[in-house]
Design an enzyme around this catalytic site. Structure first.
Site, PDB file in Angstrom:
ATOM      1  N   LYS A  38     -13.038 -17.455  15.786  1.00 40.92           N
ATOM      2  CA  LYS A  38     -12.469 -18.113  16.868  1.00 40.92           C
ATOM      3  C   LYS A  38     -12.934 -19.370  17.029  1.00 40.92           C
ATOM      4  O   LYS A  38     -12.274 -20.534  17.268  1.00 40.92           O
ATOM      5  CB  LYS A  38     -13.241 -17.335  18.263  1.00 40.92           C
ATOM      6  CG  LYS A  38     -12.819 -18.013  19.586  1.00 40.92           C
ATOM      7  CD  LYS A  38     -13.168 -17.380  20.766  1.00 40.92           C
ATOM      8  CE  LYS A  38     -12.621 -17.952  22.035  1.00 40.92           C
ATOM      9  NZ  LYS A  38     -12.776 -17.365  23.235  1.00 40.92           N
TER      10      LYS A  38
ATOM     11  N   HIS B 152      16.421   6.074 -11.951  1.00 38.93           N
ATOM     12  CA  HIS B 152      17.074   5.349 -10.434  1.00 38.93           C
ATOM     13  C   HIS B 152      16.731   6.345  -9.330  1.00 38.93           C
ATOM     14  O   HIS B 152      17.614   6.616  -8.650  1.00 38.93           O
ATOM     15  CB  HIS B 152      18.502   5.056 -10.490  1.00 38.93           C
ATOM     16  CG  HIS B 152      18.524   4.060 -11.457  1.00 38.93           C
ATOM     17  ND1 HIS B 152      17.961   3.036 -11.865  1.00 38.93           N
ATOM     18  CD2 HIS B 152      19.560   4.254 -12.650  1.00 38.93           C
ATOM     19  CE1 HIS B 152      18.604   2.293 -12.956  1.00 38.93           C
ATOM     20  NE2 HIS B 152      19.458   3.169 -13.311  1.00 38.93           N
TER      21      HIS B 152
END
Length: 522
Positions: free
Chosen positions: A136, A284
């Site tokens: 922070k 595939h």
């Protein structure tokens, strides 16, 4: 006043060189517990947190850094006169660098004997508080949370360039660090309490880390990253050789692995009636060849023979040891990847000649650690469901035709049904003798898929069986199958027009089994 660095780390990797670099840059060091002991053992000057705060560690070390002299020193804004006045009034020295990494919660819960009590005790409190405070106040404080950051930080320090940009990037990594930590805890707690993210959870938390930045996604213009639960599922495998795994490789490996696991997976069922040596070839995301055999080599040869044209450039999964004979089959045509529980030294030597072939050794334990959640992204969200990997329940099966299937047909129907759940809907599989003969996937109507599967099987379809992942809304698929010599069919049932398909079977002499369960794979 000399700048101050606070060090409190669980992972001691790189600690001493970092501390030496900080001391050389004129920093004084504050530390606690095992970190202070490690620095002192290295002969480095260090002030213990308890000496700095004037308050002893209490509650067995649960409270040591939760003190105004620590958090005031971290959170004070150097440009704010009132903050500076508070520091002076309270005799608090600013802290300029915070080096913290947290208790090893993930490692703790990964242990097979981890108890609730041990896991809870390894939830860090003071560490995240210091990390968040420093992140922070990154305008004035640099926060390090990973030993991998130490080298670059020391380089910047020596160059006199701890810039605001660097501190901002370190703050981002710090907040990610604590977010991942909290996610690991909440995910574990949810699992311990029996909560399912797929059944009514109000928030989905994923504890995944970036394992690999992929060259690209499905296409070269798409960026992609592989996020994974370390040590679980495909991320628990070891790539033995070959090029980096691609996005499409990983998708196909998942499909191949799911299919081959229908027949057991090495140690998971080996030696029992649940295990059959099996091999799968995927193109595939759809299997193009699946077969069982007397061993891995025989199963692979039969899987390749099912459709050698489609197998070219495919992905192979094998559920047992890849030995020399199996490796000889793998070198018979071009393949992209092979995944298996293990590869023998003889197989490794033979396959080394195909340097680009990717080999992934994936132990059964990695599969067991994988979540049973299946996730799929949609625009702006994620869908979550349980895996469709439940054992087949034949007690619900019914023979609805006049003719009963023969013993061989019933065995073939079992095989075809286990396979059809791994083919994209509308899915049709034709099989015989533990070998796929034709597969129809992803068509917009069921008869179209059936036509593809039956044409691929050709003359081999005579006396074979056919499985469908969904019911038959018309009798056309049954009549098409009979025309190609199919002897028995299996399907979920449940159409309002089931009677038409059953009547066609009776008219044409086919046996029909309905399972009462469908297996769509979209």
């Amino acid at each position: 006043m000399a700048p101050t660095a606070l060090l409190s780390v669980s992972n001691k990797e790189g600690l001493v060189p970092l501390a030496q670099g900080l001391l050389a840059a004129g920093y004084q060091l504050i530390s606690s517990g095992g970190t202070a002991a490690a620095l002192a053992a290295a002969g480095l000057p260090v002030t213990k947190v308890a000496e700095h705060t004037g308050a002893p560690e209490i509650l067995g070390g649960r409270v040591k850094t939760l003190h105004p002299r620590i958090h005031g020193g971290i959170l004070a804004k150097r440009s704010e006169p009132s903050h500076e006045a508070d520091l002076q009034a309270q005799g608090i020295a600013p802290i300029d660098v915070v080096v913290v990494n947290l208790y090893p919660f993930r490692e703790t819960i990964a242990a097979p004997d981890a108890t609730w009590e041990v896991a809870i005790e390894n939830i860090d409190i003071g560490g995240p508080a210091m990390v968040r405070a420093a992140a922070k106040n990154h305008a004035d404080v640099a926060v390090l949370t990973d030993p991998g950051q130490y080298g670059a930080f020391l380089g910047a320090l020596q160059a006199g360039a701890i810039t605001g940009e660097l501190r901002r990037r370190l703050a981002l990594q710090a907040f990610r660090h604590t977010a991942e930590y909290d996610t690991a805890i909440s995910t574990w707690l949810a699992g311990q309490l029996g909560e399912s993210e797929a059944t009514g959870a109000q928030r989905l938390s994923l504890d995944l880390v970036a394992k690999q930045t992929l060259r690209y996604g499905e296409n070269p213009h798409q960026g992609a990253t592989w996020f994974a639960d370390p040590g679980a599922g495909l991320a628990g495998g070891v790539q033995l050789q070959g090029k980096e795994l691609s996005y499409n490789n990983l998708i196909d490996l998942e499909a191949a692995l799911a299919t081959v696991r229908e027949f057991g997976y090495c140690g998971a069922g080996a030696g029992s009636h649940l295990f059959q040596p099996a091999a799968v070839v995927v193109k595939h995301t759809n299997p193009c060849g699946v077969a069982t055999g007397s061993g891995s080599a025989a199963a692979l040869q039969r899987a390749l023979d099912a459709d050698r044209v489609s197998a070219f450039g495919g992905i192979v999964a094998i559920n047992g040891v890849v030995d020399g004979a199996t490796a000889a089959q793998l070198t018979s045509l071009f393949l992209e990847c092979v995944v298996a529980p293990s590869f023998s030294p003889e197989a490794r030597e033979a396959l080394a000649a195909k340097a680009n072939l990717r080999l992934l050794e994936l132990p059964p334990e990695a599969i067991a650690r994988a979540s049973r959640q299946q996730l799929r992204s949609v625009l702006g969200g994620v869908l979550v469901q349980e895996l469709d990997d439940q054992p087949v329940d034949e007690s619900a099966w019914q023979v609805v035709s006049q003719r009963q299937p023969t013993a061989q047909e019933l065995e073939d129907l079992r095989f075809a049904w286990r396979l059809v759940r791994h083919v994209r809907s509308n899915a049709i599989t034709v099989a015989k003798g533990g070998q796929s003969l034709g597969i129809g996937a992803g068509q917009m109507n069921r008869v179209g898929s059936a036509r593809l599967a039956l044409e691929a099987a050709g003359e081999r379809a005579r006396g074979a069986v056919l499985a469908s992942d969904g019911f038959f809304p018309f009798d056309d698929t049954v009549r098409l199958a009979a025309g190609h010599g199919i002897g028995a069919v299996i399907q979920p049932g449940g159409s309002v027009r089931d009677a038409e398909s059953i009547q066609a079977c009776d008219e044409l002499g086919l046996a029909m089994v309905v399972t009462g369960r469908r297996h769509f794979l979209h």
